[in-house]
Design an enzyme around this catalytic site. Structure first.
Site, mmCIF file in Angstrom:
data_model
loop_
_atom_site.group_PDB
_atom_site.id
_atom_site.type_symbol
_atom_site.label_atom_id
_atom_site.label_comp_id
_atom_site.label_asym_id
_atom_site.label_seq_id
_atom_site.Cartn_x
_atom_site.Cartn_y
_atom_site.Cartn_z
ATOM 1 N N ASP A 201 -28.197 32.051 26.384
ATOM 2 C CA ASP A 201 -27.272 31.287 26.916
ATOM 3 C C ASP A 201 -26.047 31.163 26.027
ATOM 4 O O ASP A 201 -26.255 31.588 24.458
ATOM 5 C CB ASP A 201 -27.505 29.803 27.191
ATOM 6 C CG ASP A 201 -28.281 29.735 28.518
ATOM 7 O OD1 ASP A 201 -28.371 30.604 29.233
ATOM 8 O OD2 ASP A 201 -28.738 28.431 28.677
ATOM 9 N N LYS A 223 -23.222 31.402 30.544
ATOM 10 C CA LYS A 223 -22.395 31.075 31.882
ATOM 11 C C LYS A 223 -21.586 29.985 31.435
ATOM 12 O O LYS A 223 -21.580 29.345 30.464
ATOM 13 C CB LYS A 223 -23.136 30.359 32.877
ATOM 14 C CG LYS A 223 -24.390 31.044 33.388
ATOM 15 C CD LYS A 223 -25.225 30.110 34.313
ATOM 16 C CE LYS A 223 -26.351 30.862 34.686
ATOM 17 N NZ LYS A 223 -27.170 29.887 35.748
ATOM 18 N N MET A 330 -20.235 19.095 31.528
ATOM 19 C CA MET A 330 -19.523 19.881 32.067
ATOM 20 C C MET A 330 -18.456 19.236 33.118
ATOM 21 O O MET A 330 -18.319 19.703 34.197
ATOM 22 C CB MET A 330 -20.359 20.877 33.077
ATOM 23 C CG MET A 330 -21.519 21.501 32.203
ATOM 24 S SD MET A 330 -22.461 22.592 33.265
ATOM 25 C CE MET A 330 -23.727 21.295 33.820
#
Length: 423
Positions: A201, A223, A330
């Site tokens: 990641d 991502k 996030m």
């Protein structure tokens, strides 16, 4: 006997008869080790420990309840003396020498034809250390080497061409923590050191990737919010395809694989396709990153519970009370909307809010304000992901928090300066 006189080797004793003379604690340890190696063990001793008697009763070894006889060595491949009586041990060793049988003399390591090393097993690696006949020194060295292997400080990875032996590979979903390489678990570090392929990641302990062997393949699937260059289904397929080639695959993820990390989907896909999968919990950023700024998610007298949601989730179901901590992951892009939604649900505008960017990293930054001011503050200083947002009275505990939360004059705090306060 000098250490240079020793020729290290390993005996394969599966199904072969061996003799242990003595029935005390040392004999017990040696007999159990020989049983672990698959040997057919006979113990000769007038008296034996409870454990040895139990092993004999269970049929796992033979106990001859008497004194030693020279004929006990007939047909034996290996012998161990441990009577505690030097004269008996010396006699056994001399008889073994006459019959060309390797024998460990526990009473006299200098005269012994063989030594028993200090042994540890890590994964499928067996460590055996001799230290000049000093057993305590050997044990200390063994423990140090085993610990270094367990923690990934020494290479435990197999060097083989994947799939050539028909062995099916495996997948480990490893939570790497919030990013600092020291916050990955010991188990996670060990598995990373054994990996043939690492599917990485963007977040997590990136510095550890530099320590991998040159032939370890790193597949980047990171991502960012709103940008997923490698779709989740493709990540799932990569894990399975690499494991089916015989590789040990580590899916190195930030935080914890099961906390808003899609780890459950990856594990399920692996199992559906017949691939063994292990999940290694990590230190979730939802708890650890606030802690980096001195913010507990619960605190006596301030908060008894907390909720963890992403900034993309509806907040209407979250308790709208300052004594219930809300942790947003996030959530930077929708911070203004999230603050308005919580305020609309009844959360007071003077509720403290803290934002921790790049937790535990050198560029960590902490911004503290209130529900009514935090969106403007974040825009003013350019708050960006990765960041964790904490909403609730627990923010007051932070050493970076201002003395009062009734003014709008809050500033961005630089990291590693706990004595600094905003006003």
């Amino acid at each position: 006997m000098a250490i240079q006189d020793i020729y290290p080797t390993a005996l394969r004793l599966l199904g072969r008869p061996v003799l242990v003379v003595g029935g005390g604690p040392v004999a017990e340890r040696r007999a159990k080790g020989l049983l672990d190696a698959g040997a057919k063990v006979t113990v000769v001793a007038p008296v034996a420990t409870d454990t040895l008697r139990g092993l004999a009763t269970a049929g796992l070894l033979t106990w001859e309840q008497r004194e030693y006889r020279t004929s006990d060595l007939d047909g034996v491949w290996f012998a161990q003396t441990a009577t505690g009586t030097a004269a008996v041990d010396t006699q056994v060793a001399a008889d073994a020498e006459a019959q060309r049988i390797w024998c460990v003399n526990a009473s006299d390591h200098e005269a012994s034809a063989a030594w028993t090393p200090a042994v540890a097993v890590v994964d499928d690696v067996k460590i055996a250390i001799n230290a000049g006949g000093d057993p305590r020194r050997a044990m200390a060295l063994r423990n140090a080497v085993a610990t270094a292997l367990e923690t990934g400080d020494l290479p435990l990875r197999r060097h083989r061409k994947p799939g050539t032996d028909g062995t099916l590979g495996s997948v480990a979903l490893v939570g790497g923590g919030p990013g600092d390489s020291g916050l990955i678990t010991v188990r996670g570090r060990r598995l990373l050191g054994q990996a043939d392929v690492v599917v990485a990641d963007r977040l997590g302990p990136r510095e550890l990737l530099k320590e991998l062997a040159p032939d370890v393949r790193v597949i980047e699937v990171g991502k960012t919010p709103g940008h997923h260059p490698v779709p989740q289904l493709e990540i799932n397929k990569i894990l399975v395809e690499e494991a089916l080639k015989g590789n040990r695959v580590v899916r190195l993820k930030g935080g914890d694989p099961y906390v808003l990390g899609r780890g459950g989907e990856e594990a399920e896909f692996c199992r559906q396709n017949g691939v063994e999968v292990e999940v290694v919990s990590g230190v979730t950023s939802a708890i650890s990153v606030p802690a980096a700024a001195g913010i507990p998610v619960t605190h006596r007298g301030l908060a008894k519970g907390f909720s963890v949601v992403t900034g993309h989730e509806e907040l209407s179901e979250v308790p709208a009370r300052p004594d219930h901590t809300v942790v947003l992951l996030m959530g930077v892009a929708q911070l203004r909307d999230s603050a308005a939604e919580l305020a609309g649900s009844g959360l007071p505008l003077d509720t403290p809010v803290g934002i921790v960017e790049n937790g535990y990293l050198p560029d960590q930054r902490v911004t503290i304000g209130t529900l009514g001011t935090i969106a403007d503050q974040a825009e003013a200083v350019g708050v960006a992901n990765p960041a964790v947002i904490v909403i609730g009275d627990v923010v007051r505990v932070s050493p970076f928090a201002p003395q009062h939360f009734k003014t709008a004059d809050y500033s961005t705090i630089t990291p590693n300066r706990p004595s600094v306060r905003s006003n």
